[in-house]
Design a protein around this motif. Structure first.
Motif, PDB file in Angstrom:
ATOM      1  N   LEU A 187      -6.940   1.006  -3.519  1.00  0.00           N
ATOM      2  CA  LEU A 187      -6.336   2.336  -3.339  1.00  0.00           C
ATOM      3  C   LEU A 187      -6.795   3.311  -4.414  1.00  0.00           C
ATOM      4  O   LEU A 187      -7.085   4.477  -4.129  1.00  0.00           O
ATOM      5  CB  LEU A 187      -4.804   2.214  -3.367  1.00  0.00           C
ATOM      6  CG  LEU A 187      -4.166   1.488  -2.180  1.00  0.00           C
ATOM      7  CD1 LEU A 187      -2.661   1.353  -2.388  1.00  0.00           C
ATOM      8  CD2 LEU A 187      -4.449   2.214  -0.876  1.00  0.00           C
ATOM      9  N   GLU A 200       0.873   4.104  -2.897  1.00  0.00           N
ATOM     10  CA  GLU A 200       0.491   5.484  -2.587  1.00  0.00           C
ATOM     11  C   GLU A 200       1.536   6.466  -3.102  1.00  0.00           C
ATOM     12  O   GLU A 200       1.182   7.563  -3.576  1.00  0.00           O
ATOM     13  CB  GLU A 200       0.308   5.641  -1.080  1.00  0.00           C
ATOM     14  CG  GLU A 200      -0.980   5.041  -0.547  1.00  0.00           C
ATOM     15  CD  GLU A 200      -1.093   5.204   0.968  1.00  0.00           C
ATOM     16  OE1 GLU A 200      -0.071   5.528   1.612  1.00  0.00           O
ATOM     17  OE2 GLU A 200      -2.193   4.952   1.503  1.00  0.00           O
ATOM     18  N   LYS A 226       0.833  -1.214   0.000  1.00  0.00           N
ATOM     19  CA  LYS A 226       0.000   0.000   0.000  1.00  0.00           C
ATOM     20  C   LYS A 226       0.865   1.261   0.000  1.00  0.00           C
ATOM     21  O   LYS A 226       0.599   2.217  -0.735  1.00  0.00           O
ATOM     22  CB  LYS A 226      -0.915  -0.016   1.219  1.00  0.00           C
ATOM     23  CG  LYS A 226      -1.799   1.221   1.352  1.00  0.00           C
ATOM     24  CD  LYS A 226      -2.645   1.145   2.593  1.00  0.00           C
ATOM     25  CE  LYS A 226      -1.826   1.501   3.826  1.00  0.00           C
ATOM     26  NZ  LYS A 226      -1.430   2.905   3.948  1.00  0.00           N
TER      27      LYS A 226
END
Length: 1019
Positions: A899, A855, A851
């Protein structure tokens, strides 16, 4: 004085010729009243055949009617002179008298005529002139007298002779009264045995014979019965005298001497006398039987007329049930209440048992006087007990207990239909894998002259189980037969086939076990015609009917013939064949069988008498047993359920049925706003994921507004054509189910009886299972949804604001769900780990590192597309491996999807906030503006589609589907109500069983009391 012929007229004849009638008949007097002449002048002294018995007119008495037959004798001593002188003047004296008579007649005629004319003139002068009073009589009378011809009217009237013909013929009536008298006199006049009786006995019986003859036909029958008894006594005396004679001495070695002629003559005369007495006895018995049949036939016709007369007022008054019908109702209730026939059911019934193909059904048909049972050649046809209630009625009909159809037993098509219906009911009662059933089929047969009784035809006893039968068929038949026969008040009608060897019988041993003393058994030997033909020793039949061959005992023994074995024979032809056989049979002539032991008619009379005797002896005792049972059940109910009504299973089902129907009806009271709100919310929950993921998200990846709108239109069109209508109908159906269940749950709180829970749940599931939505609604709904989505025109600011609010709420909800998914993927944050002492799992650690890497990629490329390229996946994996994290490419893409969704939703929310004030630019089609709010228009179209779809589904629910669901519920309840097994399974408990027992016992007791009351009245 009037005379008719040579006899004076009687008083009846004088009355017929009354002088004050005012009318003179021109017909002879003897024709005026032939009936009076036949009665009063039958024994007239006129024996001259040439002289008419009656004269054609009456004459006045004159002196010529009594002329002296001879002159007076002269006195003695006159020497005959005076006689000569008197003889010489006899002619002159006669002539003088004749002349004097002529003058007297002539003078009387002239004088009488003159006097009559003078008297007539005087009376005529004294009468007033009636012509002056014609005005008193109405005119129509004169017109009527002119139009009616009185002479023709008088000629049209019937003659006296025709009127006399209408009177009853007393000669024929007399012949009918003396019919039996002539028969008896003709028979007894030529019978030497009857003349040979003692004169003292004949003198003593003469007075009683005259007394019986005065009583008519019934007295004659009593007289014949006494003659039969006298003949039997004479036969017994002759046989005893013949056997009492000492036997002849044993012959010596030498040749025996020839017997003397007087001894041979005496032996032959004794034998002839014995034969004559037996023949006379048989002839008298047959005559007695024929007279009984004739009386019975006349009685049957009279009863039929009386019953038909009573049936005319059947609709004007309540029909009074017969005695046998009342008793049959009690047995029907017991059959439903106690299928095993335990000790509680000790009411009498006639149980028909016998070996298979022994003729049980044929005997029962002869008693019922109709071929009502299915037939088969050697095949088992009786597969379940058949209770037949026989009673008397005006028409020969049959009817099942649970059916209102009457089968006319005089019509062959109705007989065939009845046999087919019985066969269907038997096969239906047999469960899968079984051959026979213990379920009773109840049938009633009514007709003129049928003996009243209740018979139960059982399956035939078998010795071997054949192919196609269940393995326990033999034991099942034995258990059914024993269950019926162990009733101490049941009359056992044991049927034995006379055409087979007696040693092959199975049923006789079974009957002996159930009734060792034979106190309630009647033995019937069938097929006696075949037995007489096949047996070499007829004495074997005599041993059977006398109870000496079998170990079993019986009240009575009967021999019957039930036809020649053809299924097409009628009852009348079978009766004729049976009567002819016994008339010519040696069994009856030789005295092996008594007259009262033969024919099915005598059998039915004996069984009926025995049945009613048993009923009268035991029914009151059984009523007391049920009274005690009722008291015990009522006491248990008062102790356990003092505040509840005694509702049986059917009454409880009706109560639950009403509650369920009330709950269904409450669905129609739901407000339209409530329906539309629920439908709109549920439909959006069902399609929101598809709208966001498959329509909004792909369209948002485009570079300009034109491409966005085009993509949206294409995807909306595909969605409407394939998925949206079906999803909408699913939502509506689920909503209807949930509301139905909600109402049933809410109603349960209002003093709901828990005993209904199982039933209501089953009704709800079955109703939902049967309900099918109208398929035509899908097509109409598709068109409505397509038109709603085609509209892009937001007309006012409130609609724009509503669309903004709907978009914001949707995006916020989706963002919250996405963040929740991400938290579950990466595990708890540092705060939760420190405060709650929770650590991440290795998988969560890998996902957290993935993650963080993704990001950083999104921060570098804010306008990144929804999908990662392969080189980007490789780069991310390499970077993670550099930090010592081994990751799978699939995990990288899965994490990226969540995401990117969060990133997209966050950007969409910010764009939604910018468009809150964009309605002005929308009205100008976003000309000269960098703000484009096409996504707001998309959500407005979706929202409008939801509103219109919810409104359409609500109308369909309230107008159609709720009613169809109510109809389905009613059908399910009706089906459950007819299925007793289903009701028994769904409504259970000691409370239900106790109420059921109470109801049955009370009903049985009431029926028994009504039957006992009617029985006492009949006595």
């Amino acid at each position: 004085m009037l005379r008719v012929g040579n006899k004076a007229a009687c008083m009846a004849c004088r009355n017929l010729v009354s002088t004050n009638m005012g009318v003179r008949f021109r017909v002879p007097l003897q024709k005026l009243h032939p009936l009076s002449r036949a009665i009063h002048h039958r024994y007239s002294g006129n024996t001259n055949p040439q002289r008419p018995p009656h004269r054609t007119a009456a004459r006045y008495f004159t002196s010529m009617s009594r002329l002296p037959m001879q002159p007076p004798k002269p006195p003695p001593g006159s020497g005959g002179r005076g006689h000569q002188q008197q003889r010489n003047f006899w002619v002159a004296r006669l002539a003088a008298r004749l002349l004097k008579l002529r003058y007297i007649l002539l003078g009387s005629a002239v004088g009488g005529g003159y006097t009559a004319k003078k008297t007539y003139d005087e009376w005529k002068d004294m009468l007033p002139d009636f012509s002056e009073y014609n005005w008193v009589i109405p005119d129509f009378v004169w017109e009527l007298s002119e139009q009616i011809d009185l002479d023709k009217l008088a000629k049209a009237l019937p003659e006296i002779e025709e009127i006399a013909k209408l009177l009853p013929d007393f000669d024929k009536i007399g012949e009918n009264f003396t019919f039996l008298k002539s028969l008896l006199s003709s028979e007894t006049s030529g019978d030497p045995p009857l003349k040979a009786t003692d004169s003292s006995t004949a003198a003593s019986q003469d007075g009683s014979d005259k007394q019986y003859k005065k009583q008519g036909l019934l007295g004659e029958l009593i007289l014949i019965q006494q003659q039969i008894q006298r003949h039997e006594e004479e036969v017994r005396r002759a046989a005893a005298a013949n056997s009492a004679r000492p036997p002849p001495p044993e012959p010596a070695p030498s040749p025996p001497p020839n017997p003397s002629p007087p001894q041979q003559k005496r032996k032959s005369s004794d034998k002839e006398r014995l034969d004559q007495l037996q023949e006379e006895l048989l002839r008298t018995q047959l005559k007695y039987q024929r007279m009984l049949e004739r009386l019975e036939k006349e009685n049957k016709e009279l009863r039929k007329v009386v019953l038909q007369k009573d049936d005319k007022g059947i609709h004007q008054r309540k029909v009074k049930k017969s005695l046998i019908d009342l008793y049959s109702e009690v047995l029907d209730i017991l059959s439903d209440y106690d299928a095993n026939y335990n000790t509680q059911d000790h009411l009498p019934r006639v149980v028909v048992v016998g070996d298979q193909s022994a003729g049980k059904t044929s005997v029962l048909e002869m008693i019922a006087q109709a071929r009502i049972f299915p037939r088969g050649s050697g095949e088992m046809m009786t597969r379940s007990p058949v209770k037949v209630t026989l009673s008397e009625g005006p028409h020969h009909v049959a009817m099942f207990k649970d059916s209102g159809r009457e089968f006319d037993l005089t019509k062959e098509e109705d007989l065939a239909a009845l046999r087919h219906e019985i066969e269907l009911r038997m096969r239906k009662s047999v469960k899968a894998g079984q051959t026979v059933s213990c379920e009773t089929i109840s049938l009633s047969v009514k007709g003129p002259g049928i003996q009243r009784m209740v018979l139960v035809d059982l399956p035939g006893v078998i010795s071997t189980v054949t192919a196609g039968m269940a393995s326990d068929t033999k034991e099942t038949i034995f258990s059914i037969s024993k269950a019926y026969m162990q009733n101490p008040n049941a009359i056992i009608l044991c049927i034995q086939d006379g055409s087979v060897d007696a040693e092959r019988s199975i049923v006789t041993d079974l009957v002996s076990q159930m009734d060792p003393g034979g106190k309630r058994t009647i033995f019937v030997l069938t097929k006696v015609d075949l037995a007489e033909k096949n047996l070499a020793s007829p004495n074997r039949i005599q041993q059977i009917v006398e109870g000496k061959l079998f170990p079993m005992k019986a009240l009575g023994y009967f021999a019957v013939v039930t036809g020649k074995g053809s299924s097409g024979e009628s009852i009348d032809s079978i009766k004729d064949y049976e009567e002819d056989f016994f008339q010519n049979s040696r069994l009856l002539k030789d005295g092996m069988l008594k007259a009262h032991q033969v024919t099915t008619k005598n059998l039915s009379l004996a069984v009926s008498d025995c049945f009613w005797k048993m009923v009268r002896e035991s029914v009151e005792q059984q009523a007391d047993v049920f009274k005690a049972s009722r008291f015990n059940l009522e006491t248990e109910w008062k102790n356990n359920y003092p505040r509840l009504r005694e509702l049986d299973r059917n009454e409880l089902f009706e109560k639950a049925k009403n509650e369920i129907l009330d709950e269904v009806i409450s669905l129609s009271q739901v407000t339209p706003q409530h329906w539309e709100a629920i439908l709109q919310k549920k439909l959006w929950e069902r399609v929101s994921t598809h709208v966001i993921e498959n329509i909004y998200l792909p369209a948002a990846q485009t570079m300009d507004s034109g491409t966005f709108n085009t993509t949206v239109d294409i995807k909306l069109k595909q969605w409407t054509d394939k998925q949206l209508p079906h999803k909408a109908l699913e939502v509506a159906w689920e909503t209807l189910q949930e509301e139905f269940a909600r109402f049933m749950a809410e109603y349960k709180g209002k003093d709901q009886d828990d005993i209904f829970d199982k039933l209501k749940e089953a009704v709800k599931d079955e109703s939902i299972k049967r309900h099918k939505w109208n398929e035509r609604a899908k097509d109409s709904l598709r068109v409505i949804q397509h038109n709603a989505l085609e509209d892009r025109s937001i007309t006012d600011k409130p609609q724009w604001d509503a669309a903004i609010q709907f978009m914001d709420e949707t995006l916020q909800s989706r963002l919250k769900d996405t963040e929740s998914v991400i938290r579950d993927m990466v595990g708890p944050g540092w705060r939760q780990r420190w405060m709650n002492w929770i650590n991440r799992t290795p998988d969560q650690h890998i996902r957290n590192e993935t993650k963080n890497e993704l990001e950083r990629l999104l921060k570098l490329h804010d306008e990144h597309t929804a999908y990662l390229a392969n080189d980007e996946v490789t780069t991310v994996r390499k970077n993670l491996e550099g930090r010592g994290v081994e990751v799978d490419p699939v995990l990288i893409k899965d994490t990226w999807h969540q995401l990117y969704r969060r990133h997209f939703l966050q950007k969409a929310l910010s764009h939604c906030n910018l468009c809150k004030r964009g309605f002005y630019y929308y009205q100008r089609h976003f000309v000269d503006s960098e703000l484009e709010c096409n996504d707001v228009v998309l959500f407005w179209r979706i929202q409008r589609m939801l509103v219109i779809t919810a409104n359409t589904l609500r109308q369909q629910l309230t107008n159609t589907e709720v009613r169809r669901l109510e109809k389905n519920v009613k059908e399910v309840l009706d089906d459950f109500g007819e299925d007793m097994e289903k009701k028994t399974h769904l409504i259970t408990g000691r409370r239900v069983q106790l109420a059921e027992d109470l109801k049955k016992v009370r009903e049985i007791q009431e029926k028994l009391e009504a039957f006992i009351e009617a029985l006492h009245k009949e006595k």
